[in-house]
Design a protein around this motif. Structure first.
Motif, short mmCIF file in Angstrom:
data_model
loop_
_atom_site.label_atom_id
_atom_site.label_comp_id
_atom_site.label_asym_id
_atom_site.label_seq_id
_atom_site.Cartn_x
_atom_site.Cartn_y
_atom_site.Cartn_z
N THR A 31 -36.47 -38.65 -84.89
CA THR A 31 -36.22 -40.08 -85.12
C THR A 31 -36.33 -40.39 -86.62
O THR A 31 -37.07 -39.72 -87.34
CB THR A 31 -37.23 -40.95 -84.35
OG1 THR A 31 -38.55 -40.60 -84.76
CG2 THR A 31 -37.10 -40.72 -82.85
N LYS A 32 -35.60 -41.39 -87.08
CA LYS A 32 -35.55 -41.72 -88.51
C LYS A 32 -36.93 -41.97 -89.10
O LYS A 32 -37.25 -41.52 -90.20
CB LYS A 32 -34.67 -42.95 -88.73
CG LYS A 32 -33.18 -42.67 -88.63
CD LYS A 32 -32.72 -41.76 -89.75
CE LYS A 32 -31.21 -41.49 -89.67
NZ LYS A 32 -30.78 -40.54 -90.72
N LYS A 56 -27.73 -33.60 -83.12
CA LYS A 56 -27.93 -34.32 -84.38
C LYS A 56 -26.61 -34.45 -85.14
O LYS A 56 -25.73 -33.58 -85.06
CB LYS A 56 -28.97 -33.62 -85.24
CG LYS A 56 -28.66 -32.17 -85.58
CD LYS A 56 -29.80 -31.56 -86.37
CE LYS A 56 -29.51 -30.10 -86.66
NZ LYS A 56 -28.29 -29.90 -87.44
N LYS A 57 -26.49 -35.53 -85.87
CA LYS A 57 -25.33 -35.73 -86.73
C LYS A 57 -25.57 -34.99 -88.04
O LYS A 57 -26.65 -34.48 -88.31
CB LYS A 57 -25.12 -37.23 -86.97
CG LYS A 57 -24.85 -38.02 -85.70
CD LYS A 57 -24.73 -39.51 -85.99
CE LYS A 57 -24.50 -40.30 -84.69
NZ LYS A 57 -24.46 -41.76 -84.94
N SER A 107 -26.07 -35.96 -90.99
CA SER A 107 -27.12 -36.49 -91.86
C SER A 107 -28.51 -36.43 -91.22
O SER A 107 -29.49 -36.82 -91.85
CB SER A 107 -26.79 -37.94 -92.23
OG SER A 107 -26.71 -38.74 -91.05
N GLU A 108 -28.59 -35.97 -89.98
CA GLU A 108 -29.87 -35.95 -89.27
C GLU A 108 -30.50 -34.57 -89.30
O GLU A 108 -29.86 -33.57 -89.63
CB GLU A 108 -29.66 -36.41 -87.83
CG GLU A 108 -29.20 -37.86 -87.71
CD GLU A 108 -28.94 -38.28 -86.27
OE1 GLU A 108 -29.30 -39.41 -85.90
OE2 GLU A 108 -28.36 -37.46 -85.52
N ASP A 123 -31.94 -27.59 -91.82
CA ASP A 123 -31.97 -28.91 -91.18
C ASP A 123 -32.76 -28.91 -89.87
O ASP A 123 -32.67 -29.84 -89.08
CB ASP A 123 -30.57 -29.45 -90.96
CG ASP A 123 -29.70 -28.54 -90.09
OD1 ASP A 123 -30.16 -27.41 -89.79
OD2 ASP A 123 -28.57 -28.94 -89.74
N THR A 154 -33.39 -34.11 -81.86
CA THR A 154 -33.10 -34.83 -83.11
C THR A 154 -34.30 -35.72 -83.47
O THR A 154 -34.74 -36.53 -82.65
CB THR A 154 -31.84 -35.68 -82.98
OG1 THR A 154 -30.73 -34.81 -82.67
CG2 THR A 154 -31.54 -36.42 -84.27
N GLU A 162 -38.77 -38.63 -89.80
CA GLU A 162 -38.15 -37.61 -90.65
C GLU A 162 -39.01 -37.21 -91.86
O GLU A 162 -39.11 -36.03 -92.18
CB GLU A 162 -36.77 -38.08 -91.12
CG GLU A 162 -35.70 -37.97 -90.04
CD GLU A 162 -34.32 -38.29 -90.59
OE1 GLU A 162 -34.22 -38.71 -91.77
OE2 GLU A 162 -33.34 -38.14 -89.84
#
Length: 341
Positions: free
Chosen positions: A285-286, A258-259, A261-262, A324, A283, A289
């Protein structure tokens, strides 16, 4: 992949360096006995992230083709993954020695790799173990409950290939490391057996009664629903000791780092042998979230409510909170209603 490669190396594709043959289609009615059947390597023979397990070795009595036969040292990888986390799909094994007069076969959930001229089996095996190839294998897989590898896409995976002499040297170095790891693991297994015996002793008989700076063994015992225990002990239900129980939700995730912001969702493999392993995640998915809701909290215990038979019920103690990462639906987080000193 970097454009800079060592002199003499070539950038090829998997299909350029080997032929790939899927295993045979079968039914459980084809299973036989060791006496009458052919040794049959199935998906359960492949451990998470590679390695051979005798647990999945069956015996098959039915028709087969020469392409389904494997011998000691052949490279085989998984086409299917029942874990849904991508821990098995694409993972390779080197076929071990299987003592039997009949040839060994592989199931349809596996593929055999036949190196082309100028290619070393050992090098291909370790190449398949690399994180880059693993990502390609996962990306080429799909399925709602079981991952199935699109084997038609596998030959397109890029491969950096050195000359044969260098391939063999690389494989020899990595093999020697594996041998050290195997010996170390054998020692660890012995210590685990010792620990299991100590736990059984300590959790049923304790360390005794403190007398000054020493502990004297318990001398009085009583019968209980869980067996004989020290007279001063009591038996309580687990429900009496749990303060709270929280579960996560099922969200869609992707197998990549994950980045900043993720956010990520933990895999069931994030708990193992009493340890919490935060690096085991996907990670989110957007679009999913907003659905994530429960973070791992310091001082609590994660408990796996669903996994393979040998791993269901695994737990891990959380030493530090993680903001996170979030729990999936298959992990529960427990807090105790007693103070542990």
């Amino acid at each position: 992949m970097s454009d800079l490669i060592p002199e003499g190396w070539k950038l090829l594709k998997f299909g350029d360096i080997a032929n790939i043959h899927k295993g045979l289609t079968y039914a459980t009615s084809n299973y036989s006995t060791r006496e009458y059947g052919y040794p049959f390597i199935t998906l359960k023979c492949i451990k998470k992230n590679g390695g051979f397990s005798k647990v999945g070795l069956k015996y098959y009595d039915g028709q087969y083709k020469s392409q389904h036969i494997v011998i000691e040292g052949d490279v085989v990888f998984a086409n299917t993954d029942l874990t849904r986390d991508g821990d098995v799909v694409g993972s390779p094994i080197l076929v071990p020695e299987i003592k039997n007069e009949k040839p060994s076969l592989i199931s349809m959930d596996l593929s055999k790799v036949l190196p082309k001229e100028g290619m070393d089996k050992g090098f291909i095996y370790y190449w398949l173990n690399s994180s880059l190839v693993k990502r390609y294998m996962i990306n080429f897989s799909a399925g709602s409950t079981v991952l199935h590898l699109n084997t038609d896409s596998v030959p397109s995976i890029p491969a950096l290939v050195p000359p044969i002499s260098e391939q063999q040297k690389i494989a020899a170095i990595l093999t020697s490391v594996d041998e050290v790891v195997e010996k170390t693991q054998a020692q660890i297994d012995k210590l685990k057996d010792l620990k299991s015996g100590m736990m059984q002793e300590l959790l049923t008989k304790g360390v005794g009664i403190k007398q000054g700076d020493k502990y004297e063994p318990h001398t009085e015992f009583k019968d209980s629903p869980v067996g004989r225990i020290p007279k001063s002990w009591e038996v309580r239900k687990l429900a009496d000791l749990i303060g709270s129980l929280q579960g996560g939700v099922s969200v869609n995730g992707e197998n990549h780092l994950k980045k900043h912001s993720e956010i990520g969702v933990l895999k069931v493999s994030a708990v193992f042998k009493g340890r919490f392993i935060p690096s085991e995640y996907k990670t989110i998915t957007k679009e999913d979230e907003p659905r994530a809701r429960v973070n791992p909290i310091k001082g609590t215990i994660l408990f796996s409510r669903a996994n393979t038979p040998e791993l269901v019920g695994e737990s891990g103690y959380i030493e530090e909170s993680v903001s996170d990462l979030f729990l999936p639906d298959k992990l529960w987080m427990l807090t105790a209603n007693v103070v542990v000193k």
